[in-house]
Structure formats: C-alpha cells, structure tokens
Design a protein around this motif. Structure first.
Motif, short mmCIF file in Angstrom:
data_model
loop_
_atom_site.label_atom_id
_atom_site.label_comp_id
_atom_site.label_asym_id
_atom_site.label_seq_id
_atom_site.Cartn_x
_atom_site.Cartn_y
_atom_site.Cartn_z
N SER A 148 91.94 34.34 9.91
CA SER A 148 92.07 33.12 9.12
C SER A 148 91.64 33.45 7.69
O SER A 148 91.29 34.59 7.38
CB SER A 148 91.21 31.99 9.70
N GLY A 234 91.36 21.60 9.18
CA GLY A 234 92.28 22.64 9.58
C GLY A 234 92.07 23.89 8.74
O GLY A 234 91.22 23.92 7.84
N GLU A 237 95.81 30.42 9.45
CA GLU A 237 95.57 31.47 10.43
C GLU A 237 96.80 32.35 10.59
O GLU A 237 97.90 31.98 10.17
CB GLU A 237 95.20 30.86 11.79
N ARG A 277 99.95 30.63 8.65
CA ARG A 277 100.44 29.28 8.91
C ARG A 277 99.23 28.37 9.07
O ARG A 277 98.13 28.83 9.41
CB ARG A 277 101.28 29.25 10.18
N ARG A 279 96.86 25.54 10.74
CA ARG A 279 96.54 24.99 12.05
C ARG A 279 95.56 23.84 11.89
O ARG A 279 94.48 24.00 11.31
CB ARG A 279 95.91 26.06 12.95
N TRP A 280 95.94 22.69 12.41
CA TRP A 280 95.05 21.53 12.36
C TRP A 280 93.96 21.68 13.42
O TRP A 280 94.23 22.11 14.55
CB TRP A 280 95.84 20.24 12.58
N SER A 281 92.75 21.33 13.08
CA SER A 281 91.61 21.51 13.97
C SER A 281 91.69 20.55 15.14
O SER A 281 91.76 19.33 14.97
CB SER A 281 90.30 21.27 13.19
N GLU A 282 91.68 21.10 16.35
CA GLU A 282 91.72 20.26 17.55
C GLU A 282 90.45 19.43 17.68
O GLU A 282 90.48 18.32 18.18
CB GLU A 282 91.91 21.15 18.78
#
Length: 504
Positions: A148, A234, A237, A277, A279-282
């Motif tokens: 990341s 987010g 990563e 790309r 990535r939204w944090s879960e």
C-alpha cells in the motif's frame, strides 16, 4: 622418549588449530547468513555514525508506550526479526526499537545528515541533521510504497510556521494497513530557513531544491513495517509491487515532443502509479460510515465540458454545485457520472475575492449543497499570487459573506486543496509559480483552522478532507496540473458518500 613427546605435542597443537579454524569458519558463515537475512543487531547508539549502513534495534517499548488511541483500527502483529535480549538500563527505562535507513550518497544534503532512523513501534521516521547544516530546517516530503502507500506526516513546529522540526531532528509519522517491507523515499522541497508565510515577497524568493539530487534516502531504501494502522476510509494498494513509487517530476526540456527520450521517461512516466488501486476500508464500511454505500462512478475522459450544468439554467435546481476553476469543474463532471445522482451544477470562480453578494445569492438559491474548491489560481498567476495567510484571509472573508447572504440556508462545504506534480515551471528559479507541495499544504492547514474556528462559533461550514485519496498519488497528474482520472473518480465517490448526497 623426548622426541616422541614433542611429536605428540605437535599433533595436539595441530588438532587444536584445525578445530579453532573450523569454529572460526562456522562463525563467519553464520554471521553472513544473519546479515543476508536482514536480522537486526543490538548496537550502542553512539556507534551510529560508524555503522551507518547497518539496520539496528535499540530499546524496546513498554506496552504502555506502545498503546494506540481508542479511535484507531489496528491489527495485532509482532516484529518478524530476530532479537537479542539486553540488560535493562539502570534508570529502568525501557529501550526502543530503531532501524537505520541508508542515505543517498549523491544527495545534495548527504554531508549534512547524521542519520535517518526508523522507529517501528512508533511508526516514526527521524532525520537527524549535523550541527551547522546548510539546511537548518529543510521542508521534506516522504512516502512509503509497497503493498500500500503511506505518506510521512512531518510534525509541526512552534508557531505553525516551522514545519516538522524539533531542533536538529525532523520527525514524521506514517500509517499503512499491512506489515512487511516498504520502500521509503524522502525528498527535499525547500532547503532554506522557515518560509515567511505572511510575506508574499519572501515566498517568491524561495526556489525549490534541484530535484535531480533532492532524494536523501538511497535507491531502493526500505524499512520493516511491523505495526500497521488504518486511520482513514480507504487506501491505495497493489497485489504485486513492481517498482518503488519514486517522486515523479519534469526535468527541463521534457515537454512534447522531447518527452520520449530515456532521460525524460525515467522521471515523468506514469507507469509506476498504474499498479495501485483504491480499496475502501471494510472496518469503516461495517460501521455505517456511508449509509448509502460507496456509489459507482463512470470513468470520464472529457471533463472540461460544463455546457449542460444546471447552474446555467433558470428553470432547474441543482442538488449539489462545485465552485472553483478547473479542479472543481473536473470534480463536477465526475459527480455527474455518479449512478443515480440528481442534478449537479458548477460555478467558475478563480479567486475568493471574486465572490460577491450577488453571486452568493444566486449560488445559494440554486444549489442545495455548495462545495468550495478555490485555491490553485491564488498560487499560480504572477499578477495575483498570494501567500498562504493572504489566501486564508480572503477565504475567511468569503465565508463571512456566505454567512451573511445565505438566506436559502444552502449547505456550505470547503474541499481540501489538491497538490499537483512538480512540472518544469514549478521547478524554475527564479520562481514562476507557487503551487509547490509545501505551499499548498500550508493552504490546507489554514483552511482546516478557519473551518474549525467557525464551527466553534456556531457557524455552519464543513471541511471535507480528501487528502487520504489524493495525497498518496499527488504526483500522478498527466498534465502536471490536475488530479489523475482514477484518483478523481475515487474522490467523487467519497464526496458523494461523505456528504450523503441523494444518489441511489
């Protein structure tokens, strides 16, 4: 008899010598194996200067020192390095871990740096300057790249004008979501004493450092991240790290059609950014931070057209309007691409002092939510370039006008300032434009303060910070002026989701 005893003694000495040689060989091989596996060794702190290329561990923290704040999302992990126990010091203070980062031998600041340290348990990087350094308080940018991307956030000094300084040591913290080895790059933006952010003339005299020699960390320098942390909604990563994310900049003579030479491509290529790309944090999504979810956005190439903006029609009402120049126009076009988004409008305004009563009345009556994004022109054009404090004063005056003439009670939102790639104009000396990362960061800091102070006084103005999306990819602009398309797409998603705009 005597001769036999002498022969016996010689045999014993020979056996002992062979055994000692075998032991020495085994020791050397073991030490070589340890060195090649990047195992850290405990060393005395005063031996740093003589062992500058080694990585070390010093004192380990107590669990109390290593605690996180309650608002952080963290993962449990341990250092994956071999460690040797050491006696506690007499003062009973626990020791901390540190790792030395190799210094770039051809950096313009090489002779003035004592050491660059990484303190894993603090997620901290420290740059130690020698006494009498020509760069007493350099302005730095730092970035980690690996699985990341993480920016190094340098501490702010006294009075809000001396960025990231603490005597002769510059300290910065980072946050990345995963453990492992990360490339680290630290560059110098300015080497001069602290900029006078009040004085317009003073800023115009400060040239950016020669970027050819601005990197102070060695080629392929890396650190071991052992304590991951997610602070935002987010992150960028990649499943596979193909190359370090070194700062992209434009050398002189690298404009089309001359930008296809090897000399130019190495510095200006966008390929390094393509591996990442968003990535939204879960963790944040599961907490219902975005009640409507993350919207889908169409990727747009033609972002300049705004002929169909609802702001230009007397009959149509806009759900949301962006206000500013090309950066706000680009955001407007991508918000138009949000699936299910109702009417989106755009008002072109270059400077905060261009906003008057008549324009405010028209905007507030036309738009339900107004997203202000004025900043780029205030640091760009020679005839109207403003110091950060001049810019902040103008912005504050503009917000006062909104409070006075916002009879329609439109929602007022101030968007954070975009940083842009260092093109050849920015690197020119004498100074041609002021949109350097340092100046634009100062714009951002002051806008946050203005909005926070106004909210404390009960005024309805919000600050929307998109730095966690745009800043890690700050130098990815294709045209050296605007946010990269895939970054702009993510920013539009966040603006729509964070403001809970009426998309479906």
């Amino acid at each position: 008899m005597l001769e036999g005893e002498n022969m016996n003694n010689r045999r014993i000495c020979f056996v002992k010598a062979v055994a000692a040689g075998a032991f020495l060989l085994a020791t050397v091989m073991a030490m070589t194996k340890i060195y090649q596996s990047n195992t850290f060794l405990f060393v005395r702190r005063d031996a740093i200067s003589s062992l500058s290329s080694s990585r070390r561990l010093a004192e380990r923290p107590t669990s109390r020192n290593a605690q996180r704040t309650s608002g952080e999302v963290v993962f449990s992990s341990q250092l994956n390095t071999a460690m040797v126990k050491r006696k506690k010091p007499r003062n009973k203070q626990r020791q901390g871990l540190f790792e030395l980062v190799e210094i770039e031998p051809v950096s313009s600041l090489r002779k003035h740096i004592e050491a660059i340290e990484h303190v894993p348990w603090r997620r901290q990087v420290k740059v130690q300057l020698k006494a009498g350094s020509r760069c007493r308080r350099p302005y730095l940018m730092g970035r980690l790249s690996g699985q990341s991307i993480g920016m190094i956030d340098w501490e702010t000094g006294q009075g809000g004008t001396e960025f990231h300084t603490n005597g002769t040591t510059l300290k910065g913290e980072y946050n990345v979501p995963t453990t492992g080895r990360y490339y680290i790059e630290i560059i110098i933006i300015y080497c001069t004493p602290p900029l006078d952010y009040y004085d317009k003339a003073s800023i115009h005299d400060k040239c950016v450092e020669n970027q050819q020699f601005s990197r102070i960390t060695a080629l392929n320098a890396s650190i071991n991240v052992a304590y991951p942390n997610i602070l935002h909604y987010g992150y960028w990563e990649t499943p596979r790290v193909s190359t370090p994310l070194y700062t992209r900049w434009q050398p002189s003579g690298c404009r089309p059609p001359n930008d296809i030479s090897d000399r130019c491509i190495e510095k200006t290529s966008l390929r390094r950014f393509m591996q990442y790309r968003f990535r939204w944090s879960e963790a944040h999504a599961s907490r219902g931070v975005f009640p409507r979810g993350i919207p889908k956005v169409k990727m747009l190439q033609d972002w300049s057209d705004h002929a169909d903006s609802c702001a230009m029609s007397d009959a149509r009402k806009c759900h949301v309007c962006t206000v500013g120049a090309s950066h706000s126009r680009r955001l407007y076009r991508f918000l138009e691409g949000v699936e299910g988004m109702p009417e989106v409008g755009y008002f072109e305004v270059k400077y905060p002092d261009d906003v008057d009563k008549e324009l405010i009345v028209r905007m507030t009556e036309k738009c339900g939510t107004i997203v202000l994004g004025l900043s780029q022109w205030s640091a760009y054009t020679p005839e109207k370039r403003y110091s950060p404090y001049q810019f902040a004063q103008q912005y504050d005056d503009m917000l006062s006008l909104f409070e006075k003439y916002n009879a329609a009670k439109a929602r007022i939102v101030v968007r954070s300032v975009h940083r842009i790639s260092m093109g050849d104009i920015m690197l020119h000396c004498p100074v041609w434009e002021l949109r350097t990362p340092t100046i634009m960061e100062r714009y951002n800091v002051l806008l946050r303060e203005i909005c926070a102070n106004r909210r404390k006084k009960g005024h309805d103005v919000e600050f929307l910070d998109t730095d966690f999306i745009t800043l890690p990819m700050w130098d990815s602009s294709r045209d050296w002026n605007h946010v990269m398309e895939k970054v702009q797409k993510v920013e539009a998603q966040y603006v729509a989701a964070a403001l809970e705009l009426d998309y479906s």
